[in-house]
Design a protein around this motif. Structure first.
Motif, PDB file in Angstrom:
ATOM      1  N   VAL A   1       0.816  -1.216   0.000  1.00  0.00           N
ATOM      2  CA  VAL A   1       0.000   0.000   0.000  1.00  0.00           C
ATOM      3  C   VAL A   1       0.851   1.268   0.000  1.00  0.00           C
ATOM      4  N   THR A   2       2.070   1.165   0.494  1.00  0.00           N
ATOM      5  CA  THR A   2       2.988   2.312   0.412  1.00  0.00           C
ATOM      6  C   THR A   2       3.628   2.378  -0.970  1.00  0.00           C
ATOM      7  N   LEU A   3       4.066   1.242  -1.473  1.00  0.00           N
ATOM      8  CA  LEU A   3       4.723   1.224  -2.786  1.00  0.00           C
ATOM      9  C   LEU A   3       3.798   1.702  -3.892  1.00  0.00           C
ATOM     10  N   VAL A   4       2.530   1.299  -3.851  1.00  0.00           N
ATOM     11  CA  VAL A   4       1.612   1.643  -4.934  1.00  0.00           C
ATOM     12  C   VAL A   4       1.297   3.137  -4.942  1.00  0.00           C
ATOM     13  N   ARG A   5       1.536   3.825  -3.842  1.00  0.00           N
ATOM     14  CA  ARG A   5       1.311   5.267  -3.760  1.00  0.00           C
ATOM     15  C   ARG A   5       2.594   6.070  -3.964  1.00  0.00           C
ATOM     16  N   PHE A   6       3.709   5.396  -4.098  1.00  0.00           N
ATOM     17  CA  PHE A   6       4.982   6.095  -4.044  1.00  0.00           C
ATOM     18  C   PHE A   6       5.182   7.067  -5.210  1.00  0.00           C
ATOM     19  N   ASP A   7       5.141   6.564  -6.424  1.00  0.00           N
ATOM     20  CA  ASP A   7       5.405   7.437  -7.572  1.00  0.00           C
ATOM     21  C   ASP A   7       4.240   8.381  -7.847  1.00  0.00           C
ATOM     22  N   ALA A   8       3.024   7.930  -7.562  1.00  0.00           N
ATOM     23  CA  ALA A   8       1.846   8.745  -7.847  1.00  0.00           C
ATOM     24  C   ALA A   8       1.654   9.883  -6.853  1.00  0.00           C
ATOM     25  N   ALA A   9       2.228   9.741  -5.653  1.00  0.00           N
ATOM     26  CA  ALA A   9       1.967  10.754  -4.626  1.00  0.00           C
ATOM     27  C   ALA A   9       3.194  11.106  -3.794  1.00  0.00           C
TER      28      ALA A   9
ATOM     29  N   ILE B   1      -6.154   8.109  -5.456  1.00  0.00           N
ATOM     30  CA  ILE B   1      -4.904   8.349  -4.738  1.00  0.00           C
ATOM     31  C   ILE B   1      -4.329   9.708  -5.119  1.00  0.00           C
ATOM     32  N   LYS B   2      -4.287  10.001  -6.405  1.00  0.00           N
ATOM     33  CA  LYS B   2      -3.745  11.289  -6.857  1.00  0.00           C
ATOM     34  C   LYS B   2      -4.596  12.449  -6.344  1.00  0.00           C
TER      35      LYS B   2
ATOM     36  N   GLN C   1      -2.922  15.143  -3.939  1.00  0.00           N
ATOM     37  CA  GLN C   1      -2.565  16.347  -4.690  1.00  0.00           C
ATOM     38  C   GLN C   1      -3.590  17.469  -4.554  1.00  0.00           C
ATOM     39  N   LEU C   2      -4.862  17.131  -4.533  1.00  0.00           N
ATOM     40  CA  LEU C   2      -5.888  18.161  -4.408  1.00  0.00           C
ATOM     41  C   LEU C   2      -6.223  18.440  -2.954  1.00  0.00           C
TER      42      LEU C   2
ATOM     43  N   ASN D   1      -3.950  18.937  -0.740  1.00  0.00           N
ATOM     44  CA  ASN D   1      -2.883  19.790  -0.218  1.00  0.00           C
ATOM     45  C   ASN D   1      -3.071  21.200  -0.757  1.00  0.00           C
ATOM     46  N   VAL D   2      -3.978  21.943  -0.150  1.00  0.00           N
ATOM     47  CA  VAL D   2      -4.360  23.258  -0.658  1.00  0.00           C
ATOM     48  C   VAL D   2      -3.185  24.226  -0.696  1.00  0.00           C
ATOM     49  N   SER D   3      -2.348  24.191   0.338  1.00  0.00           N
ATOM     50  CA  SER D   3      -1.308  25.206   0.464  1.00  0.00           C
ATOM     51  C   SER D   3      -0.256  25.121  -0.633  1.00  0.00           C
ATOM     52  N   SER D   4       0.023  23.928  -1.166  1.00  0.00           N
ATOM     53  CA  SER D   4       1.066  23.819  -2.178  1.00  0.00           C
ATOM     54  C   SER D   4       0.497  23.564  -3.567  1.00  0.00           C
ATOM     55  N   ASN D   5      -0.820  23.524  -3.702  1.00  0.00           N
ATOM     56  CA  ASN D   5      -1.454  23.326  -5.006  1.00  0.00           C
ATOM     57  C   ASN D   5      -2.691  24.220  -5.091  1.00  0.00           C
ATOM     58  N   PRO D   6      -2.481  25.534  -5.052  1.00  0.00           N
ATOM     59  CA  PRO D   6      -3.612  26.471  -4.962  1.00  0.00           C
ATOM     60  C   PRO D   6      -4.545  26.453  -6.163  1.00  0.00           C
ATOM     61  N   PHE D   7      -4.055  25.979  -7.332  1.00  0.00           N
ATOM     62  CA  PHE D   7      -4.891  25.969  -8.525  1.00  0.00           C
ATOM     63  C   PHE D   7      -5.510  24.595  -8.785  1.00  0.00           C
ATOM     64  N   ASN D   8      -5.306  23.673  -7.835  1.00  0.00           N
ATOM     65  CA  ASN D   8      -5.916  22.344  -7.920  1.00  0.00           C
ATOM     66  C   ASN D   8      -5.639  21.650  -9.245  1.00  0.00           C
ATOM     67  N   ILE D   9      -4.387  21.647  -9.644  1.00  0.00           N
ATOM     68  CA  ILE D   9      -3.979  20.959 -10.869  1.00  0.00           C
ATOM     69  C   ILE D   9      -3.613  19.526 -10.520  1.00  0.00           C
TER      70      ILE D   9
END
Length: 320
Positions: free
Chosen positions: A233-241, A281-282, A286-287, A289-297
């Motif tokens: 469960v950690t490995l499958v999230r590693f590259d994607a997140a 997962i992405k 990624q979405l 984390n508001v503070s480092s992805n303010p445009f929700n890309i």
């Protein structure tokens, strides 16, 4: 008012050195047949999860592998946690159809009005009392593997073999602190020193695992065990997140030949890949984390097709 919650909500779990210290589980009564334990019954419990969460994902994998889908029902929250907590917006009318709650903290409040911690997944709810009975993610898979054995499907795998339990427990303890939670220690660190300490420990362990899996198909030989699920469960999230969001960027998973093929081997095993949702997962990491992805890309990759490529791990299986 934002409809998302910052990944930095866990601020209260940061110590004076800037290190992330995960909150303890509040509801940890074990399942079993002894006095004071939770009764083991079919249809009595509902497992609440979010597909982003590795702790919850491993319980769902075990539920699938052991054939407990008709024994314990499943409720799925949206992968992007809101300011009100995990939300059942994926369900009709935005509420869990069994528990009739919109947000996970509601069931925690119904259980204990004085509970002030985070409402976490996985959460096991007694559908008769509509109360939380267990959120002990560290031991939950073991309860499913042992206490619920009478409900296992025919020829279910022995994920927690008695003769290996001490070894598995010792391994899982290290795996949790240095790898499973290690990525969070790096990602949630509030000092350079705390981040680098977690980062170095994480990759030291991954290097060790890379070597270990060079001569063994799974962590404890030729059969999948509880430990493989916890590592997966950690490995499958590693590259994607984790690689980008948590800044654990010394290596990608695909840069470890043995770990990468091992992860693909598990992904292609029923119970693993079919419970893995890369899009969720992405979005969750990624979405959320508001503070480092303010445009929700939302990042477009990685390619899921890569997980279906040959892994050639069968050659490590010892002939009987």
């Amino acid at each position: 008012m934002t409809n998302k919650i910052s990944i930095h909500e866990e601020q209260r779990e940061i110590n004076a050195k800037g290190e992330f210290q995960r909150q303890k589980n509040r509801f940890d009564t074990p399942f079993g047949e002894n006095a004071g334990e939770l009764p083991v019954e079919s249809g009595r419990y509902r497992l609440l999860w979010a597909e982003i969460c590795p702790w919850a994902h491993r319980a769902v994998i075990v539920r699938e592998l052991l054939g407990l889908k008709d024994v314990i029902s499943l409720g799925t929250a949206s992968p992007v946690r809101t300011e009100h907590g995990w939300e059942f917006s994926l369900d009709e009318n935005g509420v869990d159809p069994v528990l009739n709650i919109r947000y996970l903290p509601e069931i925690y409040a119904q259980t204990d009005e004085e509970y002030t911690g985070r409402a976490t997944v996985p959460t096991v709810v007694d559908v008769q009392t509509k109360k939380v009975v267990n959120n002990d993610y560290f031991r939950l898979t073991n309860y499913l593997e042992v206490a619920f054995q009478k409900f296992h499907k025919k020829n279910a795998p022995d994920l927690y073999p008695r003769h290996l339990r001490k070894e598995i427990d010792a391994f899982n303890e290290i795996l949790f602190h240095d790898v499973n939670n290690g990525v969070y220690k790096a990602g949630f660190a509030r000092s350079q020193e705390a981040y680098e300490k977690a980062y170095d420990t994480l990759f030291e362990r991954l290097d060790e695992l890379e070597e270990r899996l060079g001569s063994s198909r799974y962590l404890f030989g030729d059969e999948i065990t509880d430990s493989d699920i916890r590592l997966y469960v950690t490995l499958v999230r590693f590259d994607a997140a984790y690689y980008s969001v948590f800044r654990v960027n010394r290596n990608r998973l695909i840069d470890f030949p043995n770990l990468w093929n091992y992860a693909k081997d598990l992904y292609q095993t029923k119970g693993f890949g079919n419970t893995t949702n890369f899009d969720a997962i992405k979005k969750g990491y990624q979405l959320g984390n508001v503070s480092s992805n303010p445009f929700n890309i939302l990042a477009k990759g990685p390619r899921v097709e890569n997980w279906l490529e040959p892994h050639n791990r069968e050659k490590l299986t010892k002939e009987v």
